[in-house]
Structure formats: C-alpha cells, structure tokens
Scaffold this active site. Structure first.
Site, short mmCIF file in Angstrom:
data_model
loop_
_atom_site.label_atom_id
_atom_site.label_comp_id
_atom_site.label_asym_id
_atom_site.label_seq_id
_atom_site.Cartn_x
_atom_site.Cartn_y
_atom_site.Cartn_z
N HIS B 226 0.85 -1.16 0.10
CA HIS B 226 0.21 0.04 0.06
C HIS B 226 0.87 1.43 -0.17
O HIS B 226 0.65 2.10 -0.70
CB HIS B 226 -0.92 0.11 0.95
CG HIS B 226 -1.93 1.09 0.71
ND1 HIS B 226 -2.96 1.04 -0.18
CD2 HIS B 226 -2.14 2.47 1.27
CE1 HIS B 226 -3.47 2.26 -0.42
NE2 HIS B 226 -3.19 2.89 0.32
N TYR B 230 1.82 5.39 -2.69
CA TYR B 230 2.08 6.91 -1.95
C TYR B 230 3.66 7.23 -2.60
O TYR B 230 3.72 8.60 -2.78
CB TYR B 230 2.12 7.10 -0.41
CG TYR B 230 0.52 6.96 -0.06
CD1 TYR B 230 -0.48 7.75 -0.51
CD2 TYR B 230 0.35 5.96 0.78
CE1 TYR B 230 -1.50 7.31 -0.23
CE2 TYR B 230 -0.73 5.35 1.26
CZ TYR B 230 -1.88 6.30 0.84
OH TYR B 230 -3.22 6.12 1.09
N HIS B 377 -10.96 2.03 -9.72
CA HIS B 377 -10.43 2.90 -8.51
C HIS B 377 -9.16 3.19 -9.06
O HIS B 377 -8.79 4.48 -9.09
CB HIS B 377 -10.46 2.19 -7.29
CG HIS B 377 -9.43 2.88 -6.29
ND1 HIS B 377 -9.52 4.01 -5.83
CD2 HIS B 377 -8.21 2.10 -5.66
CE1 HIS B 377 -8.40 4.24 -5.22
NE2 HIS B 377 -7.72 3.18 -4.98
N PHE B 378 -8.19 2.32 -9.23
CA PHE B 378 -6.68 2.65 -9.10
C PHE B 378 -6.25 3.10 -10.41
O PHE B 378 -4.92 3.79 -10.82
CB PHE B 378 -5.63 1.81 -8.65
CG PHE B 378 -5.68 0.22 -9.40
CD1 PHE B 378 -5.19 0.25 -10.75
CD2 PHE B 378 -6.12 -0.79 -8.69
CE1 PHE B 378 -5.19 -0.97 -11.04
CE2 PHE B 378 -5.77 -1.99 -9.49
CZ PHE B 378 -5.43 -2.03 -10.60
N HIS B 379 -7.17 3.06 -11.60
CA HIS B 379 -6.76 3.65 -12.84
C HIS B 379 -7.05 5.09 -12.72
O HIS B 379 -6.57 5.77 -13.58
CB HIS B 379 -7.66 3.19 -14.16
CG HIS B 379 -6.83 1.88 -14.65
ND1 HIS B 379 -6.95 0.41 -14.09
CD2 HIS B 379 -5.88 1.56 -15.59
CE1 HIS B 379 -6.38 -0.12 -14.45
NE2 HIS B 379 -5.58 0.13 -15.42
N ARG B 440 -12.02 -9.25 -11.07
CA ARG B 440 -11.03 -8.50 -11.75
C ARG B 440 -9.79 -9.48 -12.09
O ARG B 440 -9.98 -10.56 -11.80
CB ARG B 440 -10.21 -7.43 -10.82
CG ARG B 440 -9.59 -7.98 -9.54
CD ARG B 440 -8.94 -7.08 -8.86
NE ARG B 440 -7.76 -6.54 -9.27
CZ ARG B 440 -6.80 -6.00 -8.31
NH1 ARG B 440 -6.89 -6.14 -6.79
NH2 ARG B 440 -5.62 -5.28 -8.69
N ARG B 441 -8.75 -9.11 -13.05
CA ARG B 441 -7.77 -10.32 -13.35
C ARG B 441 -8.12 -11.42 -13.83
O ARG B 441 -7.72 -12.41 -13.48
CB ARG B 441 -6.94 -10.17 -12.01
CG ARG B 441 -6.42 -9.09 -11.32
CD ARG B 441 -5.69 -9.34 -10.23
NE ARG B 441 -4.38 -8.80 -9.99
CZ ARG B 441 -3.56 -9.14 -9.16
NH1 ARG B 441 -3.69 -9.86 -8.13
NH2 ARG B 441 -2.48 -8.46 -9.36
#
Lengths: 156, 550
Positions: B226, B230, B377-379, B440-441
């Site tokens: 995680h 950042y 979300h992470f795109h 996903r995946r």
C-alpha cells in the site's frame, strides 16, 4: 503558523466526514452483523466431522440449516453445485488446496480469499430462489476463468 | 526564499534523468498496448494471437501491471527525483559513482524482469502472490530494482546532509523537501518486500526451501504494497504543490500545510496494508479495523492537498484576471498542455480518492473486493493522477533537459483530453461491472459464467481503453519527436518553481525535520503490525510448495 480560516473549516469538515463514515461502518458491523473473515481457531460446534481441505461436502444439519465444506483447487471448486431449499442458512468453510483462490457468490455479501493453510468461514441465508453463480476471484493460473460453480436455491 | 535561480543541472545528472525517464516511458508504451488487449478481451475480442511473444491474457496482464506500476513509475520517479534534488539544492548528487551504480543495478534488475515476463516465465501478476511460482530471475530482478531505489535514497539523503552542513539556517527548498519525504517514506515501507523477497521468495524459487507460508508472504507484500502507491503519488504531489502554481501564474497557498501533508504521509502510509487483506482468513478483525481507521486517517493529508493545491491554482487564475466564484477557472492557461494535463489528472483523482474510501471501508469491501471496481479505482489514481501528471511534467521537463522545443503543443493538448475522457469512460465501466460482481484479473471474455449485467459496462470500458490507447500513441509520437527532431532552442523552458503566498518566519521546525516523523512511524507500525507479524512468525506456518500453472 498561519492557517486560513476557510482551510481550517475544510479540515474540520473533512475530519467530521471521516467520523461519520466510521460510525456507519461500526453500525453495519456491530448492529447489522455484516462481518468479514477473521482468525478462526475453533471448529463450528455443530460440525460432526472437521472441515478439512481434503474433500468437499454438503451436510444438512437440521431443516434449512446446511454446512458446506468447499475446497478450491486449480481450477475447480469441490463441490461445484450446491442445492438448498429457499430460506436455508448455509455455513461455508472455505479452503485452498494448492495456491491462492477466491470465493465470491454473485448478488450476495459472500466473498473471501482462499489461502492455503487458512480456513475461511462465512454464513449466509438464501432468501430468494434462483441460481447464484460463484467464481474464483483471485488469479490462479491459466485456467482461472473456468473456475466457477453455482448455488441453486430451490422453491419449496 | 529565492525562487529565481540560474542553476542548471550538470551534465551527468541531466543524462541520468533522461535515461531513467526514457526507460520508464518505453515500458509504459508496452504496458498500454497490453491494457488495450485486456479491454478488448473483456468486450469479447481476443487479440492475443496477433501479438508476438504474448501467449495469453495473464502473461499480458502480468506485463501490464509490472511495466506500468513498477517499472514506469519507479524509473520515472528515480529520474524526476534526481532532477528535483539536484536542482532544488543547486548542487550535484553527493556521489556520481553511486548514482551510476544505482542506475546499473536497476537496469540489470530490469533486464531480468523483462526477460522472464516476455518469455512467460513469470506470469504471476505484479502482486506475485506465493505460492504461484515464477522464475528466480523475476524475483531477483525485482529485488535489484528495489535495491536501486534504496541506493537512490542513500544518495539523496547524503546530498541533503551536505547541503544542510553548508546551509544550517535555511529551510529545505520545497521541491527537494517533497522528494526527500517521498524516498524516506519508501525506505521505511520497503522493509516488507525486502524481507519477503530475500527470505521467502528468492530462496524458495531457487529450490533452497520447500515452501512458503502464503499468508505470511501476502502480509509482507501488503506491508509495502500500500505505501508504494504513495511512492507513485507523492512525486505528482511535488509537481501539484511546488511547480504547478507557478505554471498557472500563482503562488503556493500555504507552505506549512503543504509541508504538514507531505510529512503526514511518512507515518500514515505504512500501517494501512490490512485494508488489502480484509477478506483474508487468518488476520484478526480487530487489527483489520485498526488499519481501516488509519486508512481513513491517511485520507486527511489528501484532503488538505485538495484545498491547498486548488487555492494555489486559484491565486493564479485571479492573477490572470479571472473574476467571480468560478471565473478564475476559465482564466487558467488551458492552452498549456502541462497545465491542462495536471488539472485534468486532479479532477479524476478526486473520484479515485472517493472510490478508494469505498475499498477501505471494512465490510463494504465484501462487495468490491477483487472485482473490477478495484482497477476502476486505481486507474484514476496511479493511472491518471500519477501517469497523466508524469506525462504533463514531461511536456516541460523534456524540452528543458534536451534544450529543444516541444514538438507539438496542440497534439499534446489533444492527448491530455483524450486521456481524461478515455479514463473517465474506462474507469466508470470497470467500477460498474465490479459492483455487478465481475471479478478483476480474469479473462472474462473466455469465462464460463459471463453475466448479462456485465455486457454494457465492459463495452464502455473497452471504448475508454481505445481512447486511452490513442492518447498514449499521441503522447509517444510527441515525446520521441521532441526528444530527437524538434528544433533546438536557446530559450530553455524554465523550471517552474512556485513561491509561497506568505512568508512564514515562525514556521515550527518540526515541519522541516524528518527524524520525529520517522520515529512516529516506527511506533505506529509496531502497534498496527507487531502482534500479527509476531503471531505469524512464531506459530508454525503452512509451507505451500507452490506451482507455475501458466
């Protein structure tokens, strides 16, 4: 240290929003009982034989009360078809026999990881008849997308 | 604080920065192509047979993940942070030899990773979840890249200490301060994967040990997994806080809060990894709840960022004559692709932050865990806040370093808008499919259980994927032509260094020191992770021998 009063207000409101979200989560977990997996160090008291990752089975404990020992291995679930009458409460014991897998029943809150060496446990009551697809939702190799099954909830 | 400077990077730092960025973007190009294939696959069009070397969806997906979020980000960041450190402190890196050794170590690691992925020996996806087993070259290569980032950290810290000795009374220049925060946070966070790779994965893949405990391995991965987000995000924040305000003709709205939000990322980035493991049996609900709370806490510095960065941009819009409640937005220099790219990245990032809160919301995770909601979300975060910002930075940085004009400003503008709309469509499609339960995946197009509800969302995502592929292509054409063909110019674009709106003579020293924050990190992490790690280490683990089914 100077902080503009608008920015101060923004920070306080942001913090308040987080607290509201946390309270909502606490209520749904503690009062409504929507729980996630944790450490399991006891067997279900109703079980007559220990759920192990060796083989899958379905057992009727009492009317409308079932236990399913579900074994995930590349690339199938054992058992891959589960029939219960509508209104049944089913406890799933979930194992992975080889590598990581996942277990998700569509249109329900049943979802968890299947990890070799750990057993997951969750209980769900099927109130509506129909076919519920379940699938592996953790990548487990080239046949991952074939790894699925269904819970068939039958009318009485 | 003087912003105007005649300092120019010396040649070795320039070359290093350019090499890192070139390698990063070359991998992003391949990664985007793989993403295009995935979008098509979900919409029912299998193109894998048309691409040489790529045998199947999961090999392509492994390349997509590793190239985009491990290689592209890490290499771009290594280049950008080298630039920012050297430029901000107006001095070369402490040790040039170490700089080149760092580059060499990372390059060797990268070649090992590339080889194992392209030959289908490491189709384990970027999370590398044991006991899925890849070729040892893959694990060793990734470990070398991590070692490279730690050598970069060491060199940056030594450069900083040298500057500090010469300037005992000055405050660290803001962009360098941001760079140091980024690498210090990552240095602490990397402990998890360093232990995982050195003691579990590498010995096991070489056959020296019989197995790996999957839960322990996974826990170590997410210890770093995680905070690494950042590490991708903070370099974009450096640009948003300390460069972009100048690009729009404004000033940094609040220096103390900018510093505070950066520093808060050091202790708060780490103790949050269990929010990736909410659905893991074998981790207690209590510690999962602690990590959920701390994930909400790490949302706070991003909320501060939202205010400070927007307020800084507003000072620019108003200085350019914008009036009224929203008039300043129109007055911003939307004809500058570097500005437009970053502003659009922020718009989508706000949605990415909100969807991240959904993921982190403890039992709400039951609905979205491992569904397409998560890549949806992470795109928006790494795929837009990070990637589009890095592209936008390149629109001034590459001309600056190559002393050439940007080949086409118009093409660059079109590219940023295409990325924005492409990502908006794709992310919306993925999130929608995810809420409908699509995993996903997963090669959904070939799956045996494709549900009717997933048809429209996956089509929407595929349309977004096409737009993104076009956008990526335009970017690379422009980048390459700027690099080698664009006219040379003596008017090198300046480095846009923003100055604070107000001087803060009484700023607390703690906002320009790292040690207290590092100590706080160790304490919080010990509380949040200590008992679980201790239990996993002391109870005999389950040794899974593993397999390579790809």
């Amino acid at each position: 240290m100077h902080i503009h009063r608008y920015e101060r207000a923004w920070i306080i409101l942001s913090g308040a929003l987080m607290i509201v979200f946390i309270i909502a989560i606490a209520i749904s977990t503690l009062a409504l009982g929507v729980e996630i997996p944790g450490i399991r160090n006891r067997m279900a008291q109703v079980a007559t034989a220990a759920p192990t990752p060796d083989a899958g089975w379905i057992r009727e404990l009492a009317p409308d009360r079932y236990e399913v020992n579900l074994v995930a291995r590349a690339w199938a679930f054992d058992p891959h078809e589960i029939r219960v009458p509508v209104g049944s409460t089913v406890t799933f014991y979930v194992h992975a026999a080889d590598i990581l897998h996942g277990f998700k029943i569509m249109d329900t809150t049943v979802s968890m990881m299947a990890i070799p060496g750990q057993m997951g446990e969750t209980t769900y009551t099927f109130d509506k008849p129909g076919e519920y697809v379940f699938a592996c939702h953790e990548y487990c190799g080239i046949g991952h997308h074939f790894m699925a099954g269904k819970v068939i909830v039958e009318e009485r | 604080m003087a912003a105007e400077t005649a300092y120019r990077l010396e040649r070795p730092e320039k070359r290093l920065t350019l090499w890192y960025i070139a390698i990063g973007f070359a991998h992003l190009a391949v990664g985007i192509l793989m993403g295009f294939l995935q979008g098509m696959e979900h919409a029912g069009i299998n193109l894998y047979d048309a691409i040489p070397l790529i045998k199947h969806y999961y090999q392509g997906l492994s390349i997509h993940g590793v190239f985009n979020v491990l290689v592209f980000t890490t290499f771009f960041i290594a280049g950008f942070l080298t630039f920012v450190t050297s430029y901000g402190l107006e001095r070369p890196m402490h040790s040039r030899t170490l700089s080149w050794i760092t580059f060499g170590v990372m390059l060797v690691g990268l070649l090992m990773v590339d080889w194992s992925l392209l030959t289908n020996r490491a189709s384990v996806l970027y999370t590398s979840y044991a006991p899925l087993k890849a070729h040892p070259a893959y694990y060793i290569g990734l470990a070398l890249i991590v070692v490279g980032t730690l050598l970069l950290l060491a060199n940056m810290v030594m450069t900083y200490l040298g500057w500090r000795r010469d300037n005992p009374d000055k405050r660290t220049p803001l962009m360098t301060f941001g760079a140091l925060t980024t690498v210090i946070m990552w240095g602490l966070a990397s402990v998890g994967i360093v232990v995982q790779f050195l003691f579990l994965l590498i010995p096991w893949s070489l056959g020296w040990t019989d197995g790996v405990d999957p839960l322990f391995s996974r826990t170590l991965f997410w210890f770093s997994g995680h905070p690494i987000v950042y590490f991708w995000l903070l370099p974009a924040y450096i640009s948003w806080y300390f460069l972009l305000p100048r690009q729009v003709g404004g000033k940094l709205f609040s220096e103390p809060l900018a510093r505070l939000s950066f520093l808060l990322f050091i202790p708060l980035s780490l103790p949050v990894g269990f929010h990736h493991q909410f659905l893991d049996p074998g981790v207690s609900e209590g510690y999962k709840a602690v990590h959920a709370l701390l994930t909400f806490a790490v949302f706070m510095p991003s909320m501060i960022t939202a205010f400070t960065v927007l307020a800084s941009i507003e000072t620019g819009g108003r200085a350019r004559g914008g009036r009224g409640l929203f008039g300043w937005i129109r007055a911003l220099p939307w004809n500058d692709p570097s500005v437009t790219g970053q502003l659009l990245a922020m718009v989508l990032y706000s949605l990415g932050g909100i969807s991240g809160l959904v993921n982190a919301s403890y039992n709400l995770n039951l609905v979205v865990h491992n569904t397409l909601f998560v890549p949806g979300h992470f795109h928006l975060t790494v795929g837009t806040a990070t990637a589009l910002t890095f592209m936008a930075i390149s629109y001034w940085l590459i001309p600056h370093l190559r002393e050439r004009q940007l080949w086409s400003r118009k093409l660059a503008l079109v590219q940023t808008w295409l990325w924005f709309f492409g990502m908006a469509f794709m992310s919306r499609g993925m999130s929608w499919a995810g809420i409908e339960g699509a995993p996903r995946r997963t090669a959904l197009g070939a799956s045996t259980y494709f549900l009717e509800e997933w048809v429209n969302p996956t089509r929407l995502a595929a349309i977004g994927g096409v737009l993104l592929t076009i956008s990526g292509t335009l970017f690379f054409i422009n980048l390459i032509l700027t690099w080698v063909r664009a006219p040379r110019t003596t008017e090198v674009p300046e480095v846009p260094v923003a100055v604070p709106l107000q001087d803060e003579p009484n700023m607390p020293t703690i906002l320009d020191r790292f040690k207290p924050w590092v100590v706080a990190t160790v304490i919080i992490v010990t509380i949040a992770y200590g008992p679980t790690i201790f239990r996993l280490v002391t109870t005999p683990g389950f040794q899974a021998p593993g397999m390579s089914p790809f």
